[in-house]
Scaffold this motif. Structure first.
Motif, PDB file in Angstrom:
ATOM      1  N   ALA A   1       0.806  -1.225   0.000  1.00  0.00           N
ATOM      2  CA  ALA A   1       0.000   0.000   0.000  1.00  0.00           C
ATOM      3  C   ALA A   1       0.838   1.275   0.000  1.00  0.00           C
ATOM      4  O   ALA A   1       0.345   2.335   0.385  1.00  0.00           O
ATOM      5  CB  ALA A   1      -0.971   0.009   1.187  1.00  0.00           C
ATOM      6  N   GLN A   2       2.075   1.189  -0.404  1.00  0.00           N
ATOM      7  CA  GLN A   2       2.960   2.349  -0.469  1.00  0.00           C
ATOM      8  C   GLN A   2       3.868   2.213  -1.685  1.00  0.00           C
ATOM      9  O   GLN A   2       4.186   1.104  -2.118  1.00  0.00           O
ATOM     10  CB  GLN A   2       3.833   2.450   0.792  1.00  0.00           C
ATOM     11  N   ARG A   3       4.298   3.345  -2.202  1.00  0.00           N
ATOM     12  CA  ARG A   3       5.344   3.314  -3.210  1.00  0.00           C
ATOM     13  C   ARG A   3       6.661   2.954  -2.545  1.00  0.00           C
ATOM     14  O   ARG A   3       6.789   3.017  -1.321  1.00  0.00           O
ATOM     15  CB  ARG A   3       5.454   4.673  -3.901  1.00  0.00           C
ATOM     16  N   ASN A   4       7.629   2.579  -3.362  1.00  0.00           N
ATOM     17  CA  ASN A   4       8.943   2.230  -2.818  1.00  0.00           C
ATOM     18  C   ASN A   4      10.028   2.860  -3.674  1.00  0.00           C
ATOM     19  O   ASN A   4       9.740   3.629  -4.597  1.00  0.00           O
ATOM     20  CB  ASN A   4       9.097   0.705  -2.725  1.00  0.00           C
ATOM     21  N   SER A   5      11.261   2.545  -3.369  1.00  0.00           N
ATOM     22  CA  SER A   5      12.391   3.187  -4.058  1.00  0.00           C
ATOM     23  C   SER A   5      12.352   2.991  -5.566  1.00  0.00           C
ATOM     24  O   SER A   5      12.835   3.840  -6.326  1.00  0.00           O
ATOM     25  CB  SER A   5      13.708   2.646  -3.496  1.00  0.00           C
ATOM     26  N   ALA A   6      11.776   1.885  -6.015  1.00  0.00           N
ATOM     27  CA  ALA A   6      11.712   1.630  -7.452  1.00  0.00           C
ATOM     28  C   ALA A   6      10.896   2.694  -8.170  1.00  0.00           C
ATOM     29  O   ALA A   6      11.168   3.016  -9.332  1.00  0.00           O
ATOM     30  CB  ALA A   6      11.120   0.252  -7.721  1.00  0.00           C
ATOM     31  N   HIS A   7       9.895   3.267  -7.486  1.00  0.00           N
ATOM     32  CA  HIS A   7       9.076   4.294  -8.112  1.00  0.00           C
ATOM     33  C   HIS A   7       9.872   5.572  -8.369  1.00  0.00           C
ATOM     34  O   HIS A   7       9.544   6.343  -9.274  1.00  0.00           O
ATOM     35  CB  HIS A   7       7.852   4.605  -7.234  1.00  0.00           C
ATOM     36  N   THR A   8      10.894   5.807  -7.575  1.00  0.00           N
ATOM     37  CA  THR A   8      11.784   6.947  -7.820  1.00  0.00           C
ATOM     38  C   THR A   8      12.811   6.611  -8.892  1.00  0.00           C
ATOM     39  O   THR A   8      13.024   7.373  -9.842  1.00  0.00           O
ATOM     40  CB  THR A   8      12.498   7.347  -6.515  1.00  0.00           C
ATOM     41  N   VAL A   9      13.429   5.446  -8.759  1.00  0.00           N
ATOM     42  CA  VAL A   9      14.524   5.069  -9.656  1.00  0.00           C
ATOM     43  C   VAL A   9      14.051   4.925 -11.097  1.00  0.00           C
ATOM     44  O   VAL A   9      14.750   5.325 -12.036  1.00  0.00           O
ATOM     45  CB  VAL A   9      15.176   3.766  -9.158  1.00  0.00           C
ATOM     46  N   VAL A  10      12.852   4.377 -11.288  1.00  0.00           N
ATOM     47  CA  VAL A  10      12.390   4.100 -12.647  1.00  0.00           C
ATOM     48  C   VAL A  10      12.249   5.375 -13.472  1.00  0.00           C
ATOM     49  O   VAL A  10      12.388   5.356 -14.704  1.00  0.00           O
ATOM     50  CB  VAL A  10      11.052   3.318 -12.602  1.00  0.00           C
ATOM     51  N   LYS A  11      12.024   6.507 -12.809  1.00  0.00           N
ATOM     52  CA  LYS A  11      11.873   7.772 -13.526  1.00  0.00           C
ATOM     53  C   LYS A  11      13.211   8.386 -13.932  1.00  0.00           C
ATOM     54  O   LYS A  11      13.237   9.425 -14.593  1.00  0.00           O
ATOM     55  CB  LYS A  11      11.095   8.769 -12.668  1.00  0.00           C
ATOM     56  N   LEU A  12      14.307   7.758 -13.525  1.00  0.00           N
ATOM     57  CA  LEU A  12      15.643   8.300 -13.803  1.00  0.00           C
ATOM     58  C   LEU A  12      16.381   7.507 -14.875  1.00  0.00           C
ATOM     59  O   LEU A  12      17.516   7.836 -15.212  1.00  0.00           O
ATOM     60  CB  LEU A  12      16.474   8.308 -12.514  1.00  0.00           C
ATOM     61  N   LEU A  13      15.760   6.482 -15.419  1.00  0.00           N
ATOM     62  CA  LEU A  13      16.445   5.560 -16.331  1.00  0.00           C
ATOM     63  C   LEU A  13      16.825   6.207 -17.657  1.00  0.00           C
ATOM     64  O   LEU A  13      16.105   7.048 -18.194  1.00  0.00           O
ATOM     65  CB  LEU A  13      15.550   4.359 -16.638  1.00  0.00           C
ATOM     66  N   ASN A  14      17.965   5.749 -18.189  1.00  0.00           N
ATOM     67  CA  ASN A  14      18.320   5.975 -19.588  1.00  0.00           C
ATOM     68  C   ASN A  14      18.428   4.603 -20.247  1.00  0.00           C
ATOM     69  O   ASN A  14      19.423   3.906 -20.062  1.00  0.00           O
ATOM     70  CB  ASN A  14      19.646   6.708 -19.740  1.00  0.00           C
ATOM     71  N   PRO A  15      17.420   4.191 -21.005  1.00  0.00           N
ATOM     72  CA  PRO A  15      17.448   2.840 -21.594  1.00  0.00           C
ATOM     73  C   PRO A  15      18.385   2.689 -22.788  1.00  0.00           C
ATOM     74  O   PRO A  15      18.515   1.583 -23.312  1.00  0.00           O
ATOM     75  CB  PRO A  15      15.988   2.625 -22.027  1.00  0.00           C
ATOM     76  N   PHE A  16      19.023   3.777 -23.226  1.00  0.00           N
ATOM     77  CA  PHE A  16      19.865   3.728 -24.415  1.00  0.00           C
ATOM     78  C   PHE A  16      21.323   3.465 -24.059  1.00  0.00           C
ATOM     79  O   PHE A  16      21.792   3.820 -22.973  1.00  0.00           O
ATOM     80  CB  PHE A  16      19.755   5.034 -25.194  1.00  0.00           C
ATOM     81  N   ALA A  17      22.042   2.858 -24.992  1.00  0.00           N
ATOM     82  CA  ALA A  17      23.467   2.588 -24.784  1.00  0.00           C
ATOM     83  C   ALA A  17      24.267   3.884 -24.779  1.00  0.00           C
ATOM     84  O   ALA A  17      25.262   4.004 -24.055  1.00  0.00           O
ATOM     85  CB  ALA A  17      23.976   1.641 -25.874  1.00  0.00           C
ATOM     86  N   ALA A  18      23.853   4.849 -25.570  1.00  0.00           N
ATOM     87  CA  ALA A  18      24.538   6.145 -25.661  1.00  0.00           C
ATOM     88  C   ALA A  18      23.803   7.168 -24.800  1.00  0.00           C
ATOM     89  O   ALA A  18      22.672   6.941 -24.370  1.00  0.00           O
ATOM     90  CB  ALA A  18      24.586   6.596 -27.119  1.00  0.00           C
ATOM     91  N   PRO A  19      24.435   8.311 -24.533  1.00  0.00           N
ATOM     92  CA  PRO A  19      23.748   9.354 -23.765  1.00  0.00           C
ATOM     93  C   PRO A  19      22.443   9.778 -24.425  1.00  0.00           C
ATOM     94  O   PRO A  19      22.336   9.844 -25.655  1.00  0.00           O
ATOM     95  CB  PRO A  19      24.762  10.503 -23.760  1.00  0.00           C
ATOM     96  N   ALA A  20      21.447  10.052 -23.598  1.00  0.00           N
ATOM     97  CA  ALA A  20      20.142  10.510 -24.067  1.00  0.00           C
ATOM     98  C   ALA A  20      19.693  11.670 -23.184  1.00  0.00           C
ATOM     99  O   ALA A  20      20.172  11.837 -22.060  1.00  0.00           O
ATOM    100  CB  ALA A  20      19.119   9.379 -24.017  1.00  0.00           C
ATOM    101  N   LEU A  21      18.784  12.470 -23.681  1.00  0.00           N
ATOM    102  CA  LEU A  21      18.235  13.571 -22.897  1.00  0.00           C
ATOM    103  C   LEU A  21      17.048  13.049 -22.099  1.00  0.00           C
ATOM    104  O   LEU A  21      16.027  12.653 -22.671  1.00  0.00           O
ATOM    105  CB  LEU A  21      17.794  14.717 -23.812  1.00  0.00           C
TER     106      LEU A  21
END
Length: 361
Positions: free
Chosen positions: A185-205
């Motif tokens: 019934a609560q968010r956890n650290s994953a809810h913060t971390v997932v918004k910071l991802l860069n799924p690309f191999a190279a730098p992305a904005l």
């Protein structure tokens, strides 16, 4: 380091002392414990204790950096193919909150950028939840389905269409941690971390948003001091109902962090610069309005137009200096300023004391 090699009980003694007395882990310790969470190597009782302890204590910038390292290790990095790779670096938009009071403008933002030949990847929840309208629902009404594989993402980007990929496809381990919200019934650290991802191999904005000022300070420290991203870096701004789009009602500040420097590329003046008629916040109404805006039959919110121009400038190749010149030419009244180092406290935390309605519910 596996879960078996970690002394979870000792970590809980440090983390579980409450919002004020808890002691933060090092970046390496946080990476190790979050990697163990993602791998399912921690028994359910202690996993729940860790998640609640962090929910109360909050993560420091050092801890977020370690957790982000662990999360990136679960991804299969994506690569752009021509023509998507030739004009702009990719833009990554995380969409996990959805909209409740205002229309969800993430699809409008993504499709407007794609129309400017900017490769756009949106990742997020695959369905509506908690009374909010997800980006997935609006995209579906607009005829843009969710990508089920990296091949589908690549095909969408190559055809200069925005790609939407559910987190279950992008990172099943992260999706499992996010799903624990239903049980605890609560968010956890994953809810913060997932918004910071860069799924690309190279730098992305990356477009990164926050709701409350203390959260901004942690993210600023993360991206300007602890783990500065290479250009094109991160655009950091207060979000709209937790989504990384401009607020049509008021102009908020947008900061650009890249290569260890920070610049305010849009200043906050509290004014939207003109009002436009907004649709009902349901998926069908939002999709219809989005299509009309894209066709030039309805007005684009001025704040969103500014956001689009800045994103295009920051994502354009070849480099940061060119983007700065473009921004200065497009927004001469922005009053951009640089800072050589962060001015936030290194001991800051994201915790229950700084979380309000938009995050808790």
């Amino acid at each position: 380091m596996t879960g078996a090699a970690l002394d979870i009980t000792a970590m809980l003694r440090e983390l579980g002392r409450g919002a004020r007395a808890a002691r933060a882990l090092s970046r390496e310790q946080a990476r190790g414990v979050f990697a163990a969470m993602l791998a399912g190597e921690i028994d359910p009782l202690r996993l729940g204790a860790l998640l609640i302890a962090y929910r109360i204590k909050g993560e420091t910038a050092e801890e977020l950096s370690g957790m982000l390292d662990a999360a990136h290790a679960t991804l299969a990095p994506m690569r752009l193919a021509p023509p998507a790779a030739t004009t702009s670096t990719p833009v990554v938009i995380a969409s996990y909150n959805g909209a409740r009071r205002l229309p969800n403008m993430v699809p409008l933002l993504a499709m407007s950028l794609a129309a400017r030949c900017v490769p756009v990847l949106v990742h997020g929840d695959g369905a509506d939840g908690y009374g909010r309208v997800s980006s997935a629902s609006v995209f579906a009404e607009l005829g843009i389905g969710a990508c089920a594989s990296q091949a589908e993402v690549a095909a969408a980007l190559a055809s200069q269409r925005p790609a939407f990929v559910p987190i279950e496809v992008l990172s099943p381990p992260l999706a499992r941690l996010l799903a624990l919200r239903e049980r605890i019934a609560q968010r956890n650290s994953a809810h913060t971390v997932v918004k910071l991802l860069n799924p690309f191999a190279a730098p992305a904005l990356r477009l990164v948003n926050y709701t409350h000022p203390p959260y901004r300070d942690i993210l600023f420290e993360l991206f300007n001091v602890v783990a500065p991203p290479p250009a094109p870096g991160v655009l950091l701004a207060r979000g709209t109902e937790g989504e990384a789009t401009a607020d049509p009602r008021r102009q908020v500040a947008v900061e650009w962090l890249a290569d260890g420097s920070a610049q305010t590329v849009i200043a906050s003046n509290g004014e939207a610069g003109g009002t436009v008629a907004l649709p009902a916040p349901d998926a069908i109404g939002t999709a219809g309005w989005t299509a009309r805006v894209l066709a030039g039959e309805a007005a684009m919110p001025a704040t969103l137009q500014r956001q689009i121009e800045v994103i295009v400038a920051c994502s354009r190749r070849p480099g940061v200096d060119d983007a700065r010149r473009d921004i200065a030419a497009t927004h001469p009244a922005v009053g951009a300023r640089f800072t050589a180092s962060a001015t936030v406290k290194r001991t800051g935390r994201i915790g229950a004391e700084s979380l309000g309605e938009e995050v808790v519910k």
